[in-house]
Design a protein around this motif. Structure first.
Motif: not given
Lengths: 384, 149
Positions: B12-27
């Protein structure tokens, strides 16, 4: 790459829409309504995130392709999780799930931190997936879902959820415990050779093991606090006949064990049971475990992973963790002789079950069947 | 009674962090190229907070590990300990080149709120390499939670 990602996202979108259709077409029992709503919403969000990936692909920018690839993989993992594991408690819709769902529903409603967390059950060895914002799934073996006697073991699993809900405070308590154990293990004199390095590594291994071990002991304490004697009986019957390693674990295995040796758990459970006034039940349980250990030819030895001198600090930590988590406490009424009624708790019903089973095993099955029917027939209100 | 809870929490923690990384990176990439990306701005702010908390945890655990020999991380779950070990090993071996692996974590946390374009570019590099670390780490959890096909 853009074409590959577009195809993959469209595939995922197709899959998630099928899953949502299946979930919304399935009749849902009231006990699963909150869980059902939660997973439909989660799947809808997955769909929205897939659509956003598709919109990002339309931008035509190569520099975001690695991000979209990673996000597509992440969403595929989430979808597989819902598809394989989290949707099945709804899709299977077994009438016999009502019993455990009602016990769990009451359990969650009885604590302010878990009252809003939806839960379901599935079939495996007793365990839990306690990682909100994912919905919580409790696992229990198929046969135990059909009866009252082993339902109290769900209270242990609930302890893991309580730990997760109080994680910063719990981690701090565990950190203090590990520090104290490290101090207790510290040798009086230090050498500086290869042998000393190996001993230092062994001490580190022991200290690390206590991260998981104290959580399991905490969950046993939660189970006992909530369930009272019913938890002791369920623990005893379910675990005592497990295997040799439940009584004695070789040192090389111990370092890999995520649970303390079960005999140690039984001993500490008995100790806490005595504190709560269940002396006779605790003594009888310890005698049974000692009898089995003797038959196995096993002597109690934890190879330094547990020493009696650890006990005061372990006990203080468990007391502090219980104070932090504040689980429901089994009441005198829960231990009463009268039959269960709808204004009573599942804890009362489960303690009645164990008393009936122990006093009159031949007639227990008929009584249990009737009691489950009565318990599950009362209007469902998910409040403590 | 099994200990799947630990694996699932790690997943769960990895999924949450990956979501944050991808969102911020694209932004950040879109912003750096003059695209407003207002649709994602709220999610990007949330991602910054998620990543700050995650980096705080890595920093605290790494700091503990540095202080003891053999490395001990008290009050830290074993899966997260493994991730911190992986991070420290990657730093030692100079496997990555972003500031996350050459500078202090504190410096990288400063980048999270910076509006300077050079800092945002540096942050994008950090996010890409952090993502590799997390994706490699979560492989074991994915296998256990979802199984293999």
């Amino acid at each position: 790459m853009r074409t590959i990602l577009r195809e993959s996202n469209l595939d995922l979108l197709n899959e998630v829409e099928r899953l949502i259709s299946a979930l919304t077409a399935t009749p849902v029992m009231p006990e699963l309504a909150a869980y059902h709503k939660h997973i439909v919403r989660a799947c809808t969000e997955i769909g929205e995130q897939i659509r956003r990936n598709l919109r990002d692909l339309e931008l035509g920018r190569d520099d975001v392709l690695p991000d979209i690839l990673s996000d597509t993989q992440r969403l595929a993992h989430d979808l597989r999780l819902y598809n394989r594991r989290l949707a099945s408690p709804v899709l299977r819709g077994l009438e016999s799930d009502r019993l455990s769902l009602r016990v769990i529903g009451w359990l969650h409603a009885a604590h302010k931190k878990t009252a809003e967390i939806p839960a379901a059950i599935s079939t495996e060895e007793f365990s839990i997936w306690p990682a909100p914002p994912y919905p919580v799934v409790y696992f229990l073996p198929a046969s135990t879902q059909q009866g009252l006697l082993y339902q109290p073991l769900l209270f242990h699993e609930f302890g893991h959820l309580l730990y997760a809900c109080h994680e910063p405070e719990m981690h701090s308590l565990v950190q203090d415990l590990q520090m104290r154990i490290a101090e207790l293990l510290e040798p009086l004199a230090r050498r500086n050779d290869v042998h000393a390095q190996a001993e230092a590594q062994q001490r580190a291994t022991i200290v690390s093991a206590w991260y998981n071990w104290i959580q399991e002991l905490f969950c046993d304490a939660v189970g006992l606090t909530i369930g009272g004697p019913a938890f002791i009986h369920a623990f005893d019957r379910y675990l005592r006949i497990g295997s040799r390693t439940d009584y004695h674990c070789p040192p090389d295995e111990l370092r890999l064990c995520r649970h303390p040796v079960t005999w140690l758990r039984a001993r500490l459970l008995a100790r806490r049971a005595r504190e709560l006034g269940y002396e006779a039940i605790a003594d009888a349980m310890e005698r049974r475990w000692a009898t089995i250990a003797a038959t196995l030819g096993v002597e109690e030895d934890y190879y330094g992973f547990y020493e009696d001198e650890f006990l005061p600090v372990i006990w203080q930590t468990l007391d502090d963790m219980l104070m932090e988590a504040e689980p429901y406490r089994c009441t005198q009424r829960d231990l009463g002789e009268e039959e269960w009624t709808s204004d009573s708790t599942p804890v009362h019903l489960l303690n009645r079950a164990w008393r009936r089973f122990r006093s009159n095993p031949d007639e227990y099955s008929t009584w249990e069947h009737q009691s489950i029917m009565t318990f599950c027939a009362t209007p469902w209100k998910c409040t403590a | 009674m099994t200990a799947d809870w630990l694996t699932f929490q790690s997943f769960q923690r990895s999924q949450e962090v990956l979501k944050a990384i991808n969102t911020l990176s694209v932004h950040l990439k879109l912003m750096l190229n003059g695209i407003a990306d207002e649709e994602r701005s709220q999610a990007a702010k949330q991602s910054v907070e998620t990543l700050r908390a995650f980096l705080d945890e890595i920093e605290a655990a790494a700091c503990q590990a540095d202080r003891t020999e053999p490395a001990l991380m008290l009050g830290v779950d074993p899966r997260f300990q493994q991730l911190v070990h992986d991070y420290l090993a990657a730093r030692r071996r100079r496997r990555f080149r972003s500031r996350l692996f050459t500078d202090s974590i504190g410096d990288v946390k400063m980048l999270l709120n910076s509006n300077a374009r050079s800092d945002q570019r540096a942050l994008v590099e950090c996010l890409a390499e952090l993502r590799v670390l997390v994706e490699e780490h979560m492989h074991e959890d994915v296998s256990q939670v979802l199984g293999a096909i």
